[in-house]
Design an enzyme around this catalytic site. Structure first.
Site, PDB file in Angstrom:
ATOM      1  N   GLU A  96       0.868  -1.175   0.000  1.00  0.00           N
ATOM      2  CA  GLU A  96       0.000   0.000   0.000  1.00  0.00           C
ATOM      3  C   GLU A  96       0.905   1.223   0.000  1.00  0.00           C
ATOM      4  OE1 GLU A  96      -3.144   0.013  -0.372  1.00  0.00           O
ATOM      5  OE2 GLU A  96      -3.571  -2.123  -0.117  1.00  0.00           O
ATOM      6  N   CYS A 145      -1.917   9.441   2.479  1.00  0.00           N
ATOM      7  CA  CYS A 145      -1.455   8.827   1.234  1.00  0.00           C
ATOM      8  C   CYS A 145      -2.372   9.102   0.057  1.00  0.00           C
ATOM      9  CB  CYS A 145      -1.266   7.321   1.416  1.00  0.00           C
ATOM     10  SG  CYS A 145      -2.775   6.429   1.865  1.00  0.00           S
TER      11      CYS A 145
END
Length: 477
Positions: A223, A257
């Site tokens: 991720e 993110c």
């Protein structure tokens, strides 16, 4: 003199291996943890967050030097409770075997997919949402019936220590273990022969993690991040878009993110959009120097990197908008004011690197085809946001681009839909989690075919003859 650092590192590696060995042994003794026990595990996580949430908020606040308690409640505590509850409520369905059809040529027989836990998994969690990004994959792994080792970030040591102590109260070390430490411990952790390794962090480190896991042929979920664009269509009011983009960008001071990393707006509207962003940001976070709702940058090094990015484009002639900021009043040298940069050079660090801070570059586009071309010439982003009055316009734009996830007319919220898979593509990562996707990440789908004691396939074994020829015709349809 003996090298005490090397000895400490060796001891740490040995200790990690010992924990892994104990977890593997425990898994072998209970390969299929009953669903009732898994649900109880998830209930423990829910109860932990509800009863100890204030402690986690305080630890995160201390690690950041100032972290909005409201943002922690929203993005960490509430998110973790929701994902644990959702997984618990859907676990029976997710874990059940899935029947599949059998072709006539293989009848009579039965085929199905068994969903089985992979075994012992490792989770490397980052600092930006230090609790949520440790607990969300933990929930998925426990739901799948796995044993889990977690390596939290060294940038948030207080939170890491609290994660370790609270989970130790709920689970034995051969079930869930937390490994503290810095870069050396993280490197050793990712080199362990897990049955699955889950990493959240930067693309640069993600490449290192993938290489370490490859030595053990350990499957990996990465991720990562990247430069997630926000695109304003010509038919959408930029001032209206700024109302939600300002929140999505400057939440957690941009240390998210999936935060919009740059905005593409109709050419000629860059200045108006920048002013709208500044207006909305000032409305949400007045006086960022002393506003407890505005989060600090995690470290001096990260703060210096952001300052250098802005100074580079300022020297290059780009126009920089910043909220008024009294550094002396802040009492914290890591507060970085919300910043919007109009048309920075494309070869600047601001446009080449993931920003991961409260700076938004704004560039002009000559229509959505031009915007799509700009995005497609770069690495695949983790998220993409498109603002358009027409849903069909937005959908057409999504069809011309690739990203890990996407949202229309709003940033970030696709993460909160439990049944949407969340993950990257290309340089922004691979694999996904959340909801059933998370359960499946830590699950081995084992295909099974069951035949009766006597099966017609015996009729087509050698020596091949008429029955074999009949079977070939039947197979060919």
């Amino acid at each position: 003199m003996p090298d005490t650092h090397m000895q400490t590192a060796t001891d740490s590696i040995d200790a990690m291996q010992a924990v892994l060995d104990r977890q593997k042994a425990a898994f072998e003794s209970e390969r299929h943890r009953p669903l009732s026990d898994r649900k109880a595990d998830l209930e423990k996580i829910e109860a932990l967050v509800k009863t100890r949430g204030d402690e986690f908020a305080a630890a995160i606040d201390a690690d950041f030097g100032r972290r909005s308690k409201s943002e922690t409640a929203l993005a960490e505590l509430g998110f973790t409770i929701a994902t644990a509850k959702h997984s618990r409520q859907h676990l029976n369905k997710w874990a059940s075997s899935k029947p599949v059809s059998v072709p006539m040529t293989l009848a009579p027989g039965k085929a199905y997919v068994r969903r089985e836990p992979k075994g012992v998994v490792g989770i490397v969690s980052p600092w930006n949402y230090s609790m949520q990004l440790a607990f969300a994959p933990l929930v998925a792994a426990l739901a799948a019936g796995c044993r889990v080792m977690i390596k939290p970030s060294e940038f948030t040591p207080r939170t890491a220590a609290l994660i370790k102590s609270t989970l130790a109260e709920l689970f034995s070390e051969d079930h869930v273990a937390v490994i503290e430490g810095g870069v050396d411990e993280a490197s050793a952790f990712t080199a362990l022969p897990f049955d699955h390794l889950f990493y959240t962090g930067s693309t640069q480190v993600g490449r290192i993690v993938a290489k370490a896991a490859a030595d053990n042929l350990t499957p990996v979920t990465l991720e990562l991040g990247g430069k997630s664009p926000a695109v304003i269509a010509p038919d959408f009011d930029g001032a209206e878009a700024a109302k939600t983009l300002a929140w999505g960008k400057f939440l957690n001071a941009g240390q998210t993110c999936v935060a919009p990393d740059y905005a593409l707006v109709p050419r000629g509207s860059e200045q108006d959009f920048a002013k709208s962003m500044m207006h909305e940001t000032g409305e949400m976070w007045p006086d960022v120097a002393t506003n407890g709702d505005y989060t600090a940058i995690i470290s001096e090094r990260h703060h210096a990197r952001l300052s250098e990015m802005v100074e580079e484009v300022r020297q290059a002639g780009a126009e920089v908008h910043q909220l008024a900021f009294d550094k002396a009043a802040a009492g914290n040298t890591r507060i970085f004011p919300p910043t919007v940069v109009v048309n920075p050079p494309l070869d600047s660090k601001l446009m080449q690197e993931e920003i991961f801070g409260p700076i938004l570059p704004v560039l002009g586009h000559d229509g959505l085809e031009d915007a799509a071309r700009f995005i497609n010439e770069r690495d695949r982003p983790l998220a993409l946001y498109v603002y358009a009055k027409s849903k069909q316009t937005a959908r057409d734009f999504l069809s011309r681009t690739i990203s890990g996830g996407a949202a229309v007319n709003i940033p970030l919220l696709h993460l909160s839909v439990e049944d949407l898979p969340f993950g990257g593509v290309g340089a922004s990562g691979y694999g996904s989690y959340h909801g059933e996707s998370g359960f499946l990440t830590f699950t081995h789908e084992r295909g099974v075919f069951e035949a009766p004691v006597w099966h017609p396939s015996r009729l087509i074994r050698p020596p091949y003859g008429k029955m074999f020829e009949f079977f070939k015709k039947l197979q060919a349809g």
